[in-house]
Design an enzyme around this catalytic site. Structure first.
Site, PDB file in Angstrom:
ATOM      1  N   HIS A 130       0.833  -1.208   0.000  1.00 19.70           N
ATOM      2  CA  HIS A 130       0.000   0.000   0.000  1.00 19.70           C
ATOM      3  C   HIS A 130       0.864   1.253   0.000  1.00 19.70           C
ATOM      4  O   HIS A 130       0.617   2.201  -0.762  1.00 19.70           O
ATOM      5  CB  HIS A 130      -0.915   0.005   1.225  1.00 19.70           C
ATOM      6  CG  HIS A 130      -1.629   1.296   1.445  1.00 19.70           C
ATOM      7  ND1 HIS A 130      -2.753   1.654   0.742  1.00 19.70           N
ATOM      8  CD2 HIS A 130      -1.368   2.335   2.285  1.00 19.70           C
ATOM      9  CE1 HIS A 130      -3.167   2.857   1.133  1.00 19.70           C
ATOM     10  NE2 HIS A 130      -2.334   3.291   2.068  1.00 19.70           N
ATOM     11  N   HIS A 135       1.191   4.699  -2.596  1.00 18.76           N
ATOM     12  CA  HIS A 135       1.471   6.106  -2.307  1.00 18.76           C
ATOM     13  C   HIS A 135       2.640   6.684  -3.100  1.00 18.76           C
ATOM     14  O   HIS A 135       2.531   7.754  -3.713  1.00 18.76           O
ATOM     15  CB  HIS A 135       1.805   6.273  -0.818  1.00 18.76           C
ATOM     16  CG  HIS A 135       0.631   6.453   0.077  1.00 18.76           C
ATOM     17  ND1 HIS A 135      -0.062   7.642   0.189  1.00 18.76           N
ATOM     18  CD2 HIS A 135       0.028   5.583   0.941  1.00 18.76           C
ATOM     19  CE1 HIS A 135      -1.042   7.501   1.066  1.00 18.76           C
ATOM     20  NE2 HIS A 135      -1.007   6.268   1.543  1.00 18.76           N
ATOM     21  N   GLU A 191      -5.907   9.523  -0.071  1.00 22.13           N
ATOM     22  CA  GLU A 191      -6.191   8.086   0.022  1.00 22.13           C
ATOM     23  C   GLU A 191      -7.200   7.602  -1.022  1.00 22.13           C
ATOM     24  O   GLU A 191      -7.026   6.520  -1.586  1.00 22.13           O
ATOM     25  CB  GLU A 191      -6.700   7.737   1.427  1.00 22.13           C
ATOM     26  CG  GLU A 191      -5.651   7.855   2.521  1.00 22.13           C
ATOM     27  CD  GLU A 191      -4.595   6.759   2.474  1.00 22.13           C
ATOM     28  OE1 GLU A 191      -4.743   5.814   1.675  1.00 22.13           O
ATOM     29  OE2 GLU A 191      -3.615   6.851   3.229  1.00 22.13           O
ATOM     30  N   SER A 210      -3.910   0.796  -4.604  1.00 28.70           N
ATOM     31  CA  SER A 210      -3.339  -0.432  -4.044  1.00 28.70           C
ATOM     32  C   SER A 210      -4.386  -1.515  -3.836  1.00 28.70           C
ATOM     33  O   SER A 210      -4.105  -2.551  -3.244  1.00 28.70           O
ATOM     34  CB  SER A 210      -2.638  -0.127  -2.713  1.00 28.70           C
ATOM     35  OG  SER A 210      -3.551   0.417  -1.773  1.00 28.70           O
TER      36      SER A 210
END
Length: 294
Positions: A130, A135, A191, A210
């Protein structure tokens, strides 16, 4: 091995209250690398179809190895010259102020464990896939990187506001609302954000980028409401982490996102974040006091 929830190295670091740690690459086992290979391989088609072009450029720039868990030193070797950002290994949960302050210093707190091969589809906490594959490719884009730094500035503004309030109960109540607003805004942008591109809507939020199952759902499902980014809606909208997001917000680009973060700080200073709607995310007393100890 360094498997999420089953990593003695991490447990020992936490027992010593050691948040910032090294990445003990020698501890990754074959199952860890197999999990990375599977996660990476099945995301590739979705990235090609649903990810924003800056993310795809970032993947290329970082030269991530699809066959094995990345070394953070290798990631940073390609990342730092582009925007000054670096991934920094942590042993677990980072208090809100410290997390945002890391962004201000162009450091991204990075989990080094990886989910097990029998839990590939959902994990309630971050892992290295993730953090690095979701990111960090976005951190190669200068405008997006500057937006993260701006988030860090907002955290310092919140701490300065708190420092000016003598009554502790009033200070914590005001902080709770401000930090909740910041967390919601971060959730719906960094996010789970969507952006307009010349090819239509694409994802830039790491929670989407992700997730093998939620990424196509976010862009195609009729069950998802996709609204133009509205600061007032974001800060008053709670969210849940254990199911697909029913509401997503769309920005016009990263300059637009940067402007929204600036507006968030303006509203903070004007007192417009002092009484946001109740609901998630939940904040602990330690979360709030992380701003008071700044």
């Amino acid at each position: 091995m360094l498997t999420t929830t089953a990593a003695p190295f991490i447990e020992e670091a936490r027992a010593r209250d050691q948040l910032f740690i090294r990445q003990p690459y020698e501890l990754y086992g074959e199952e860890n690398h197999a999990a990375w290979r599977t996660l990476y391989a099945r995301m590739l088609p979705s990235w090609a179809q649903y990810a924003n072009p800056h993310f795809l450029d970032g993947l290329t720039a970082l030269r991530l190895d699809p066959r094995q868990v990345p070394r953070l030193e290798d990631v940073n070797r390609f990342l730092a010259p582009l925007t000054g950002f670096q991934a920094r290994a942590v042993s677990g949960y980072v208090p809100p102020f410290l997390f945002f302050d890391c962004l201000r210093r162009r450091e991204f707190p990075t989990t080094i464990t990886i989910r097990s091969t029998d839990s590939l589809d959902y994990l309630p906490e971050p892992d290295i896939f993730h953090d690095i594959a979701g990111h960090v490719p976005m951190h190669t884009h200068r405008d997006f990187a500057e937006t993260l730094v701006r988030f860090g500035d907002c955290a310092h503004t919140a701490a300065e506001i708190a420092a000016g309030i003598r009554d502790e109960a009033v200070r914590l109540e005001r902080l709770a609302s401000i930090v909740k607003a910041m967390a919601r805004f971060f959730w719906f942008t960094v996010e789970f954000g969507l952006m307009r591109t010349k090819d239509g809507l694409r994802a830039y939020g790491s929670g989407l980028l992700s997730s093998h199952s939620e990424l196509p759902h976010a862009l195609e499902s009729p069950e998802v409401q996709r609204s133009e980014a509205c600061l007032e809606w974001m800060i008053h909208q709670s969210f849940a982490i254990d199911h697909f997001q029913p509401l997503l917000f769309v920005v016009q680009g990263f300059e637009h996102l940067y402007e929204l973060v600036g507006k968030l700080e303006e509203w903070m200073l004007a007192g417009k974040l002092d009484h946001v709607a109740p609901g998630e995310p939940a904040l602990s007393l330690e979360d709030l006091r992380s701003f008071c100890w700044a």
